[in-house]
Structures are given as structure tokens and as C-alpha cells.
Design a protein around this motif. Structure first.
Motif, PDB file in Angstrom:
ATOM      1  N   THR A   1      47.640  61.773 -64.346  1.00 53.31           N
ATOM      2  CA  THR A   1      48.353  61.760 -65.632  1.00 53.31           C
ATOM      3  C   THR A   1      49.579  62.668 -65.597  1.00 53.31           C
ATOM      4  OG1 THR A   1      46.225  61.419 -66.730  1.00 53.31           O
ATOM      5  CG2 THR A   1      48.071  62.068 -68.121  1.00 53.31           C
ATOM      6  N   ALA A   2      49.492  63.777 -64.892  1.00 51.28           N
ATOM      7  CA  ALA A   2      50.624  64.706 -64.814  1.00 51.28           C
ATOM      8  C   ALA A   2      51.723  64.186 -63.898  1.00 51.28           C
ATOM      9  CB  ALA A   2      50.142  66.068 -64.311  1.00 51.28           C
ATOM     10  N   VAL A   3      51.340  63.483 -62.846  1.00 52.43           N
ATOM     11  CA  VAL A   3      52.326  63.030 -61.859  1.00 52.43           C
ATOM     12  C   VAL A   3      53.150  61.860 -62.378  1.00 52.43           C
ATOM     13  CG1 VAL A   3      52.558  61.878 -59.618  1.00 52.43           C
ATOM     14  CG2 VAL A   3      51.064  63.865 -59.848  1.00 52.43           C
ATOM     15  N   THR A   4      52.512  60.896 -63.058  1.00 51.46           N
ATOM     16  CA  THR A   4      53.132  59.598 -63.329  1.00 51.46           C
ATOM     17  C   THR A   4      54.328  59.621 -64.278  1.00 51.46           C
ATOM     18  OG1 THR A   4      50.971  58.579 -62.925  1.00 51.46           O
ATOM     19  CG2 THR A   4      52.624  57.225 -64.032  1.00 51.46           C
ATOM     20  N   PRO A   5      54.338  60.404 -65.377  1.00 52.86           N
ATOM     21  CA  PRO A   5      55.486  60.308 -66.298  1.00 52.86           C
ATOM     22  C   PRO A   5      56.840  60.550 -65.637  1.00 52.86           C
ATOM     23  CG  PRO A   5      53.709  61.517 -67.331  1.00 52.86           C
ATOM     24  CD  PRO A   5      53.307  61.319 -65.904  1.00 52.86           C
ATOM     25  N   GLY A   6      56.886  61.362 -64.586  1.00 53.92           N
ATOM     26  CA  GLY A   6      58.153  61.646 -63.924  1.00 53.92           C
ATOM     27  C   GLY A   6      58.827  60.405 -63.362  1.00 53.92           C
ATOM     28  N   TYR A   7      58.041  59.383 -63.041  1.00 49.42           N
ATOM     29  CA  TYR A   7      58.617  58.169 -62.468  1.00 49.42           C
ATOM     30  C   TYR A   7      59.357  57.329 -63.503  1.00 49.42           C
ATOM     31  CZ  TYR A   7      55.937  59.118 -58.239  1.00 49.42           C
ATOM     32  OH  TYR A   7      55.425  59.703 -57.105  1.00 49.42           O
ATOM     33  N   ALA A   8      59.088  57.564 -64.793  1.00 49.91           N
ATOM     34  CA  ALA A   8      59.770  56.813 -65.847  1.00 49.91           C
ATOM     35  C   ALA A   8      60.971  57.567 -66.408  1.00 49.91           C
ATOM     36  CB  ALA A   8      58.791  56.492 -66.980  1.00 49.91           C
ATOM     37  N   MET A   9      61.254  58.763 -65.877  1.00 52.24           N
ATOM     38  CA  MET A   9      62.380  59.554 -66.355  1.00 52.24           C
ATOM     39  C   MET A   9      63.693  58.981 -65.827  1.00 52.24           C
ATOM     40  SD  MET A   9      60.915  63.432 -65.881  1.00 52.24           S
ATOM     41  CE  MET A   9      62.491  64.169 -66.342  1.00 52.24           C
ATOM     42  N   GLY A  10      64.762  59.150 -66.633  1.00 51.11           N
ATOM     43  CA  GLY A  10      66.090  58.754 -66.183  1.00 51.11           C
ATOM     44  C   GLY A  10      66.449  57.317 -66.503  1.00 51.11           C
ATOM     45  N   PHE A  11      65.589  56.601 -67.212  1.00 50.38           N
ATOM     46  CA  PHE A  11      65.873  55.219 -67.566  1.00 50.38           C
ATOM     47  C   PHE A  11      66.105  55.102 -69.071  1.00 50.38           C
ATOM     48  CE2 PHE A  11      63.436  55.006 -63.646  1.00 50.38           C
ATOM     49  CZ  PHE A  11      64.163  54.096 -62.889  1.00 50.38           C
ATOM     50  N   THR A  12      66.705  53.995 -69.487  1.00 52.56           N
ATOM     51  CA  THR A  12      66.941  53.778 -70.915  1.00 52.56           C
ATOM     52  C   THR A  12      65.597  53.596 -71.613  1.00 52.56           C
ATOM     53  OG1 THR A  12      67.185  51.402 -70.493  1.00 52.56           O
ATOM     54  CG2 THR A  12      69.197  52.731 -70.540  1.00 52.56           C
ATOM     55  N   PRO A  13      65.524  53.951 -72.922  1.00 49.48           N
ATOM     56  CA  PRO A  13      64.244  53.890 -73.635  1.00 49.48           C
ATOM     57  C   PRO A  13      63.554  52.524 -73.570  1.00 49.48           C
ATOM     58  CG  PRO A  13      65.841  55.105 -74.930  1.00 49.48           C
ATOM     59  CD  PRO A  13      66.592  54.547 -73.748  1.00 49.48           C
ATOM     60  N   ASP A  14      64.351  51.444 -73.530  1.00 50.14           N
ATOM     61  CA  ASP A  14      63.738  50.115 -73.525  1.00 50.14           C
ATOM     62  C   ASP A  14      63.053  49.786 -72.199  1.00 50.14           C
ATOM     63  OD1 ASP A  14      66.539  50.031 -72.562  1.00 50.14           O
ATOM     64  OD2 ASP A  14      66.074  47.929 -72.158  1.00 50.14           O
ATOM     65  N   ARG A  15      63.315  50.578 -71.145  1.00 52.65           N
ATOM     66  CA  ARG A  15      62.695  50.314 -69.847  1.00 52.65           C
ATOM     67  C   ARG A  15      61.499  51.226 -69.575  1.00 52.65           C
ATOM     68  NH1 ARG A  15      62.438  46.042 -68.709  1.00 52.65           N
ATOM     69  NH2 ARG A  15      61.700  46.626 -66.637  1.00 52.65           N
ATOM     70  N   GLU A  16      61.273  52.233 -70.411  1.00 48.90           N
ATOM     71  CA  GLU A  16      60.218  53.215 -70.117  1.00 48.90           C
ATOM     72  C   GLU A  16      58.830  52.590 -70.121  1.00 48.90           C
ATOM     73  OE1 GLU A  16      62.448  57.269 -71.782  1.00 48.90           O
ATOM     74  OE2 GLU A  16      61.060  56.145 -73.075  1.00 48.90           O
ATOM     75  N   LEU A  17      58.470  51.914 -71.204  1.00 51.53           N
ATOM     76  CA  LEU A  17      57.138  51.311 -71.272  1.00 51.53           C
ATOM     77  C   LEU A  17      56.952  50.180 -70.254  1.00 51.53           C
ATOM     78  CD1 LEU A  17      56.175  51.314 -75.069  1.00 51.53           C
ATOM     79  CD2 LEU A  17      55.388  52.828 -73.239  1.00 51.53           C
ATOM     80  N   PRO A  18      57.978  49.309 -70.038  1.00 54.95           N
ATOM     81  CA  PRO A  18      57.809  48.310 -68.975  1.00 54.95           C
ATOM     82  C   PRO A  18      57.563  48.934 -67.600  1.00 54.95           C
ATOM     83  CG  PRO A  18      59.600  47.661 -70.411  1.00 54.95           C
ATOM     84  CD  PRO A  18      59.184  49.030 -70.846  1.00 54.95           C
ATOM     85  N   ILE A  19      58.199  50.083 -67.322  1.00 50.60           N
ATOM     86  CA  ILE A  19      57.962  50.758 -66.040  1.00 50.60           C
ATOM     87  C   ILE A  19      56.531  51.267 -65.971  1.00 50.60           C
ATOM     88  CG2 ILE A  19      58.549  52.836 -64.703  1.00 50.60           C
ATOM     89  CD1 ILE A  19      61.463  52.364 -65.580  1.00 50.60           C
ATOM     90  N   VAL A  20      56.070  51.886 -67.065  1.00 52.54           N
ATOM     91  CA  VAL A  20      54.684  52.371 -67.102  1.00 52.54           C
ATOM     92  C   VAL A  20      53.720  51.201 -66.927  1.00 52.54           C
ATOM     93  CG1 VAL A  20      52.922  53.469 -68.545  1.00 52.54           C
ATOM     94  CG2 VAL A  20      55.240  54.390 -68.505  1.00 52.54           C
ATOM     95  N   TRP A  21      54.025  50.066 -67.548  1.00 51.29           N
ATOM     96  CA  TRP A  21      53.162  48.888 -67.432  1.00 51.29           C
ATOM     97  C   TRP A  21      53.120  48.393 -65.987  1.00 51.29           C
ATOM     98  CZ3 TRP A  21      49.263  46.326 -69.112  1.00 51.29           C
ATOM     99  CH2 TRP A  21      49.072  44.987 -68.747  1.00 51.29           C
ATOM    100  N   LYS A  22      54.269  48.358 -65.320  1.00 53.58           N
ATOM    101  CA  LYS A  22      54.303  47.912 -63.919  1.00 53.58           C
ATOM    102  C   LYS A  22      53.456  48.827 -63.039  1.00 53.58           C
ATOM    103  CE  LYS A  22      58.871  45.677 -63.842  1.00 53.58           C
ATOM    104  NZ  LYS A  22      60.242  45.744 -63.245  1.00 53.58           N
ATOM    105  N   ILE A  23      53.562  50.133 -63.289  1.00 49.95           N
ATOM    106  CA  ILE A  23      52.771  51.086 -62.496  1.00 49.95           C
ATOM    107  C   ILE A  23      51.286  50.905 -62.800  1.00 49.95           C
ATOM    108  CG2 ILE A  23      52.366  53.525 -61.994  1.00 49.95           C
ATOM    109  CD1 ILE A  23      55.274  54.060 -62.868  1.00 49.95           C
TER     110      ILE A  23
END
Length: 313
Positions: A45-67
């Protein structure tokens, strides 16, 4: 005919009782194994959010979903069958494979630490990253997150497998699948809330009572600090989990000096009155992280420094 019907009903009742008992076995085994894997879940849980940083808000949840989809695939299509096959035919191979995974986690964490202290050396990499399209960068980040998840999920499944190894194969499979599904939902549900924390804060800050507006502003202000803290926690978690896997593996193969030193440090720290459990745990975690840092540093040296020397020559 009635006697035949009665016999059939008796058979159905017996099968129902057997199925209920099996379900109890699966849920009990899954619950016990899930609790033991909780430490690795925190790391994930601590590691994963960093991978969604730096993207536009509309891409954050789709990135989390892909992971998350990649995590389900890791656990159910690769790790679950692999764990059952290894348990049945090559139980001796589980520990070496876990140690390789632990070494990879230690390597990734050590690389992150080196990059944090050597900004000038990675300037070229930052320019290259900026030159990538957003789709390419997203695919790279998602791929990196899924690879890291594979190691952490492997540790989760290994811990769960060790707890259900004495159960029938069907119960093992069902328990591991249940643990994998429930923990993945829990981890990526929390990750999704973390990466959208600022958006939730903005929404709250725009209306509602004064208390809600204050909470919203607080969430927005806390977001950068939270992400920075998660980056540090995630890197530290990768070190202590990776180092811990290596220490346990060494102990398994009776290569005892390092495990004995870690155990001695933990036992000494646990003698502190009143907080012995906490200080003992901190000593174990710190020693495991040091082992991870040493192993990760050695791998970084092999991977990066030797090729540079050859290039220089």
C-alpha cells in the motif's frame, strides 16, 4: 420410492455438511493466512501510490486500476498455480525463489535512495523521461508497479501457503485465491483513495459546512506531505521486506551468523521496560533494512558500475 427419496435427501444433507465444513476450512485458513501477510500488505500500500504521481487527475484512477488488474493476474494466474506446483513437487525451491525476489526489492529500494542523493547524475534520465509521451510514461510506470507487485504478492502468497500447507490441495487453492482477491481489493481500494485525496479535498472545500470546508482544505494541504511520506515509507518497506526475506532464507539454509545477529539485536532491544515489543520489532526491521541495503548496494554496483567501467575503457 419414499425410502429412495429419503436416502437421496440424506446424501444431499451429507454433501451439504461436507461443503459447509470445507467452506469453514477455507475461510478459517484464509483469515489466518491473511493476518500473517498484513505486514507485506502495508508495504504494498505504501509503495504503489508513487506510481500514479505526475499524471493528470483523469489518469490517476485508470493507472491504479491497471496496476490492480496486473496484481490480480500476478496472484491468480501466475503465483497461485506456481505456489501449488512448488508445494506439491518442489517445496525446496520456494525459499531460493523468495530470496531472489527479496534481493530484487532491495535492489529497487537502493536505486531509489541513490537517485535521491545524486540528482545531478540522473538529470539525463529526467530529460529522457520528459521526452517520452504520456502514454509511454504511463505504460512504463504501470509495468514497473506490476513487477514490484509480483515480488510483494509472491511474499504474500508464500506466507499464506506456509499457513495452509497441511490442508488438502483444494482447500489450499481456495484459501490462497481468497487471500489474493481480498487483499488486492483492500490494497488498491486504499491506494485509489490516497491518490484522489486532493480531489476529494477540493470537492469538500467548495461547499458544505465550515467543518467540511476546513477538512477539504486540510486534505489538499496534506496531499504533498502524504505522498512524500509514502515514498519514504515505501522505499524503507522494500528494504526491510527484501532484507527480511533474505535473512529468513539464510536461516532456512543454516547460514546462521547474520540471522543470529538480527535475532540477538531484537532480543536485546526487547528488554526495554514497557515498550519492549515495539523496540524489539524496530530492531528487527532496522537490521533487516541494513541487510537489504547491503545486498541492494552490491547488486546496484554490479548492474551499474561495472558496465560504466567497461564503457570508460
Amino acid at each position: 420410492m419414499p425410502s429412495g427419496l429419503a436416502a437421496l435427501l440424506d446424501d444431499i444433507a451429507g454433501i451439504t455438511k461436507l461443503a459447509a465444513a470445507s467452506l469453514d476450512d477455507v475461510s478459517g485458513a484464509a483469515g489466518k493466512a491473511g493476518v500473517k501477510a498484513a505486514g507485506v500488505v502495508v508495504d504494498d500500500t505504501a509503495v504503489t501510490p508513487g506510481y500514479a504521481m505526475g499524471f493528470t487527475p483523469d489518469r490517476e484512477l485508470p493507472i491504479v486500476w491497471k496496476i490492480a488488474v496486473g496484481s490480480f493476474r500476478n496472484k491468480l494466474l501466475f503465483l497461485l498455480p506456481g505456489a501449488l506446483i512448488l508445494s506439491a513437487f518442489a517445496p525446496w525451491a520456494v525459499t531460493p525463489i523468495l530470496m531472489v525476489g527479496g534481493a530484487y526489492l532491495a535492489f529497487e529500494a537502493t536505486e531509489k535512495i541513490i537517485e535521491a542523493f545524486a540528482h545531478h547524475e540522473i538529470a539525463g534520465e529526467e530529460v529522457e523521461e520528459l521526452a517520452q509521451s504520456s502514454a509511454e510514461l504511463e505504460a512504463e510506470k504501470v509495468g514497473g508497479a506490476i513487477r514490484t507487485d509480483l515480488i510483494l504478492s509472491g511474499e504474500i502468497m508464500a506466507i499464506a501457503l506456509a499457513d495452509v500447507a497441511d490442508k488438502p490441495l483444494a482447500v489450499q487453492a481456495a484459501a490462497l485465491a481468497l487471500v489474493g482477491v481480498l487483499l488486492t481489493i483492500a490494497v488498491y481500494g486504499v491506494v485509489g483513495m490516497i491518490v484522489k485525496m486532493d480531489d476529494i479535498g477540493l470537492h469538500l472545500a467548495k461547499g458544505g459546512s465550515r467543518a467540511l470546508r476546513g477538512l477539504g482544505r486540510g486534505l489538499v494541504k496534506a496531499m504533498p506531505v502524504t505522498m512524500e511520506a509514502l515514498t519514504v515509507i515505501g522505499t524503507a518497506a522494500m528494504l526491510w521486506v527484501g532484507g527480511g526475506i533474505i535473512v529468513h532464507g539464510l536461516e532456512h539454509f543454516n547460514l546462521t551468523p547474520v540471522p543470529h545477529w538480527v535475532e540477538a539485536a531484537s532480543h536485546w532491544a526487547a528488554q526495554v521496560p514497557g515498550v519492549g515489543a515495539v523496540t524489539g520489532w524496530l530492531a528487527t526491521v532496522t537490521c533487516s533494512a541494513v541487510v537489504g541495503l547491503i545486498v541492494g548496494g552490491a547488486i546496484v554496483g554490479v548492474v551499474h558500475l561495472i558496465p560504466r567501467k567497461k564503457a570508460a575503457h
